[in-house]
Scaffold this motif. Structure first.
Motif, PDB file in Angstrom:
ATOM      1  N   ILE A  42       0.843  -1.194   0.000  1.00  0.00           N
ATOM      2  CA  ILE A  42       0.000   0.000   0.000  1.00  0.00           C
ATOM      3  C   ILE A  42       0.881   1.248   0.000  1.00  0.00           C
ATOM      4  O   ILE A  42       0.676   2.176  -0.784  1.00  0.00           O
ATOM      5  N   ALA A  43       1.871   1.258   0.869  1.00  0.00           N
ATOM      6  CA  ALA A  43       2.730   2.433   1.001  1.00  0.00           C
ATOM      7  C   ALA A  43       3.831   2.463  -0.056  1.00  0.00           C
ATOM      8  O   ALA A  43       4.386   3.512  -0.345  1.00  0.00           O
ATOM      9  N   ASP A  97      -6.671  11.182   2.946  1.00  0.00           N
ATOM     10  CA  ASP A  97      -6.226   9.789   2.955  1.00  0.00           C
ATOM     11  C   ASP A  97      -4.889   9.658   3.682  1.00  0.00           C
ATOM     12  O   ASP A  97      -4.712   8.804   4.546  1.00  0.00           O
ATOM     13  N   GLN A 121       0.155   3.897   8.799  1.00  0.00           N
ATOM     14  CA  GLN A 121       1.201   3.308   7.963  1.00  0.00           C
ATOM     15  C   GLN A 121       2.590   3.824   8.291  1.00  0.00           C
ATOM     16  O   GLN A 121       3.559   3.419   7.669  1.00  0.00           O
ATOM     17  N   GLY A 122       2.680   4.735   9.246  1.00  0.00           N
ATOM     18  CA  GLY A 122       3.971   5.347   9.511  1.00  0.00           C
ATOM     19  C   GLY A 122       4.261   6.395   8.461  1.00  0.00           C
ATOM     20  O   GLY A 122       3.409   6.714   7.637  1.00  0.00           O
ATOM     21  N   GLY A 123       5.466   6.922   8.461  1.00  0.00           N
ATOM     22  CA  GLY A 123       5.744   8.037   7.571  1.00  0.00           C
ATOM     23  C   GLY A 123       5.098   9.293   8.108  1.00  0.00           C
ATOM     24  O   GLY A 123       4.511   9.301   9.186  1.00  0.00           O
ATOM     25  N   VAL A 177       3.192   5.190  -6.415  1.00  0.00           N
ATOM     26  CA  VAL A 177       3.259   3.726  -6.321  1.00  0.00           C
ATOM     27  C   VAL A 177       2.726   3.058  -7.591  1.00  0.00           C
ATOM     28  O   VAL A 177       2.756   1.837  -7.703  1.00  0.00           O
ATOM     29  N   MET A 212       1.075   6.953  -5.113  1.00  0.00           N
ATOM     30  CA  MET A 212       0.170   7.711  -4.280  1.00  0.00           C
ATOM     31  C   MET A 212      -1.007   8.238  -5.088  1.00  0.00           C
ATOM     32  O   MET A 212      -2.107   8.359  -4.591  1.00  0.00           O
ATOM     33  N   GLY A 271      -2.966   5.133  -0.443  1.00  0.00           N
ATOM     34  CA  GLY A 271      -1.635   4.652  -0.080  1.00  0.00           C
ATOM     35  C   GLY A 271      -0.525   5.407  -0.770  1.00  0.00           C
ATOM     36  O   GLY A 271      -0.756   6.348  -1.521  1.00  0.00           O
ATOM     37  N   GLY A 272       0.697   4.991  -0.478  1.00  0.00           N
ATOM     38  CA  GLY A 272       1.826   5.497  -1.236  1.00  0.00           C
ATOM     39  C   GLY A 272       2.701   6.501  -0.538  1.00  0.00           C
ATOM     40  O   GLY A 272       3.674   6.963  -1.113  1.00  0.00           O
ATOM     41  N   CYS A 273       2.418   6.833   0.691  1.00  0.00           N
ATOM     42  CA  CYS A 273       3.240   7.857   1.329  1.00  0.00           C
ATOM     43  C   CYS A 273       3.929   7.378   2.581  1.00  0.00           C
ATOM     44  O   CYS A 273       4.422   8.168   3.364  1.00  0.00           O
ATOM     45  N   GLY A 274       3.968   6.092   2.812  1.00  0.00           N
ATOM     46  CA  GLY A 274       4.642   5.589   4.009  1.00  0.00           C
ATOM     47  C   GLY A 274       6.139   5.547   3.817  1.00  0.00           C
ATOM     48  O   GLY A 274       6.628   5.515   2.701  1.00  0.00           O
TER      49      GLY A 274
END
Lengths: 563, 139
Positions: A240-241, A463, A477-479, A527, B1, B135-138
């Motif tokens: 996801i991340a 989000d 998710q962290g970050g 991503v 993202m 998603g996409g920013c961790g």
């Protein structure tokens, strides 16, 4: 040891800055001249087991500057608890004196001046010295690597992480777990893992099709007469991340029930000490520890927190060992009859001017870097501002990246992901290509340019904000928050998803962002597969070269409430 | 993202829902489906286990499983989907285990609910929030 000359320079720098900042405990600086390697390694050994933990190195072979965050908010039950305490409050909480080496290593307070005094931190050759010294005293010590080891530098990118693999192999870890490792692509990960002399653990990594464990969940060790189970937990939100298409057959997740099963399994197999080598992130681990019985120690990672003391959750001890090679944790445990009876802990700061490099590892690092020396050292420009990344909402490195995206890609609005890796630079320093790659090196760097409606931008911010500020850590998710250039907004972190972000404003015009209007947005690290655009480092390099000198204005475009 | 296929599908699903609604026959709500399943009897919380990811890796195929010892039937609902009814699993009295799993599509962040009819006629339930994210920013 820090030389007297360095301290004299530090005193000059400190007094030069004193007028500007108006606070800081400069008198202490002179008293710190006695800092020695022996002091840093001084430790009261105890018990029969020694663990050495290092995590989130992000491919930093050489010593770095690394400014800790000024803003690191916790929501819900963890509000105001470590690691969600920063600056002066952090120093007070842990009884640290401002201006001391520990204060410099662990907080952002007076960072620039103290950085001049105490120098860069980390360097895997120094880390090797610390590990060797611990092993000399405790030959059976376990060295555990929490992952995010094979990503984050120019040489790591160019060698497909072979430089990190070679140097880490020289340190002889006993196990590791993972996160960014998988952004090398599954084939490369498999190739490296097959050649490792130690296990690559991940109890929560599953085959996506068959829903079966895909990696070794744990490894049993007998050390000091104690049966030790080391369980690995990879970053739960990999697909996801980060780009799931790079490792399409794998599924992750927190998988709490699975962890409970594995803990029961290792206890049944005779484990007297259960250690979780985790890349969950601190708050996720804190919740996991409260939900599952039987884990003695969690070696946390992912969220890059450095805590000078363990955090206890019931009978579980949480250890946070920082990032980028700044720290190594030594944890001695007295394990008797299947229970921890006592411990001794130290978060060892790796002051690179104090701890002598291990000559063998230093030579290995130099050899890995030698083919790239010319590219690494090329100076792209100079910075007048401190460049740093950490902080929930912005950092000057990302301000620079966003400014570059807006100008070079002719965008209205720029987005830069809330990564927590990337060391800092001090005012007046040259920006080399190595420095730029330390803040950008990754395998999906394309800087896209596309059109988005105001409404969609709002959806994105909501989000990401929920990934950071959901009160249930299992949904985080962290970050950090996605960094935004060209647009300001207000955020109430206490609100639920959908109503945290308000007052989105186009900074150039002062106009409110119109949900129905389309804006040109440029960003990087999408991503999605086949994202088009030049790599982000080319964009930022062109910008820095054009500007010559970088000056970052204080960022006041995010107004935060509800903390 | 940005602009993930998932997001586009979600947007697409939302759009088709809006257009379809006026001409669709009434889709039963979660409450109505539960009432039909239980006949209005009280439903106890707990007693069965519903396993679902906290955050979906792919909203189009989310693995969920139930473990409901002693159940004769288990109803699974995706409360935020246009049609909440996902599946009903039936277990015979000689069943060796009361475990079932499937993959479901989730239109957005929502609660997945399992209601079990136990052999004695009572009802047990479990609920899990599954987040569907860009998603996409961790990191």
């Amino acid at each position: 040891m820090i030389s007297r000359r360095d301290f004299l320079q530090a005193t000059v720098a400190a007094s030069a800055l004193l007028g500007a900042s108006g606070f800081g405990n400069w008198a202490r600086l002179a008293a710190q001249q006695a800092l020695t390697q022996d002091q840093l390694l001084q430790f009261a050994p105890t018990g029969n087991v020694t663990l050495i933990h290092i995590t989130d190195i992000h491919a930093q072979l050489k010593p770095v500057w690394f400014r800790e965050p000024e803003i690191n908010l916790g929501v819900g039950a963890v509000n105001g608890l470590p690691p969600h305490v920063t600056g002066a409050d952090f120093l007070k909480l842990f009884n640290l004196t401002p201006g001391t080496p520990e204060a410099y290593a662990l907080s952002h307070t007076d960072f620039e001046a103290l950085a001049q005094a105490y120098g860069r931190m980390g360097g895997l050759d120094r880390v090797a010295t610390v590990i060797n010294s611990i092993r000399a005293e405790r030959p059976e010590a376990l060295l555990l690597d929490g992952g995010d080891t094979w990503q984050g530098s120019y040489t790591c990118l160019k060698t497909n992480a072979q430089d990190m693999v070679n140097v880490m192999n020289a340190l002889k870890p006993d196990a590791m777990t993972s996160h960014w490792e998988f952004t090398l692509g599954i084939d490369r990960v498999t190739e490296i893992v097959e050649g490792l002399a130690f296990p690559f653990l991940g109890a929560n990594i599953y085959d996506a099709e068959w829903n079966e464990p895909a990696y070794e969940p744990y490894k049993m060790f007998e050390r000091g007469g104690v049966q030790i189970a080391v369980i690995g937990q990879a970053f739960p939100y990999m697909p996801i991340a980060n780009p799931g298409w790079m490792f399409p057959g794998l599924s992750f997740g927190v998988r709490e029930e699975r962890m409970a099963e594995v803990v029961a399994e290792v206890r049944d197999a005779g484990a007297e000490l259960v250690v979780l080598l985790s890349h969950n992130g601190f708050d996720v681990d804190r919740k996991l520890a409260s939900q599952i019985e039987g884990i003695d120690v969690i070696l946390t990672g992912h969220t890059h927190d450095a805590l000078p003391e363990p955090v206890m959750v019931g009978k579980t001890m949480l250890i946070a060992s920082g990032s980028n090679g700044k720290f190594v944790t030594r944890l001695d445990l007295d394990v008797q009859g299947g229970a921890v009876k006592g411990f001794s802990h130290k978060l060892i700061p790796i002051f690179s001017d104090v701890i002598a490099p291990d000559p063998e590892v230093a030579a290995l690092i130099d050899a890995e870097r030698a083919p790239y020396e010319a590219e690494l050292t090329e100076i792209l420009g100079t910075t007048d501002s401190t460049l740093y990344r950490r902080g929930n909402f912005n950092g000057t490195w990302d301000d620079l990246i966003c400014n570059a995206l807006i100008e070079e890609r002719e965008a209205d609005i720029a987005l830069s992901p809330g990564f927590r890796w990337g060391p800092s630079l001090l005012p007046g320093q040259p920006i080399t290509r190595e420095d730029l790659f330390n803040a950008t090196a990754m395998t999906y760097p394309n800087a896209y340019r596309s059109e988005m409606t105001g409404e969609f931008l709002h959806v994105i911010l909501e989000d990401v904000a929920d990934n950071l500020f959901n009160p249930d850590p299992y949904y985080q998710q962290g970050g950090d928050m996605v960094r935004v250039g060209g647009m300001g907004y207000r955020i109430d972190v206490s609100k639920p998803q959908g109503s945290r972000i308000t007052d989105m404003t186009v900074l150039r015009t002062g106009e409110a962002v119109d949900p129905a209007k389309t804006y040109v947005v440029s960003g990087w690290a999408s991503v999605n597969e086949a994202t088009e655009g030049p790599p982000i480092w080319d964009v930022v390099e062109a910008y820095i070269k054009r500007k010559g000198t970088i000056q970052i204005d204080p960022n006041q475009s995010v107004q935060v409430t509800g903390a | 993202m940005i602009f993930s296929r998932r997001e586009l599908l979600i947007v697409g699903a939302g759009a088709s829902l809006t257009m379809a609604l006026p001409i669709m026959t009434h889709a039963a709500t979660s409450d109505e489906l539960i009432a039909t399943f239980t006949g209005g009897a009280a439903v106890a919380e707990g007693g069965i286990t519903l396993t679902a990811p906290e955050i979906a890796e792919n909203g189009n195929t989310v693995p969920v499983s139930i473990d409901a010892p002693g159940a004769s039937e288990v109803l699974i609902l995706a409360t935020g989907n246009p049609n909440a009814d996902v599946a009903t699993f039936k277990f015979g009295p000689l069943a060796g285990s009361f475990v079932a799993s499937t993959r479901i599509r989730l239109a957005k962040t929502q609660d997945v609910v399992a209601i079990a009819k136990m052999a004695d006629g009572s009802f047990a339930s479990a609920k899990s929030t599954v987040k569907v994210t860009i998603g996409g920013c961790g990191g």
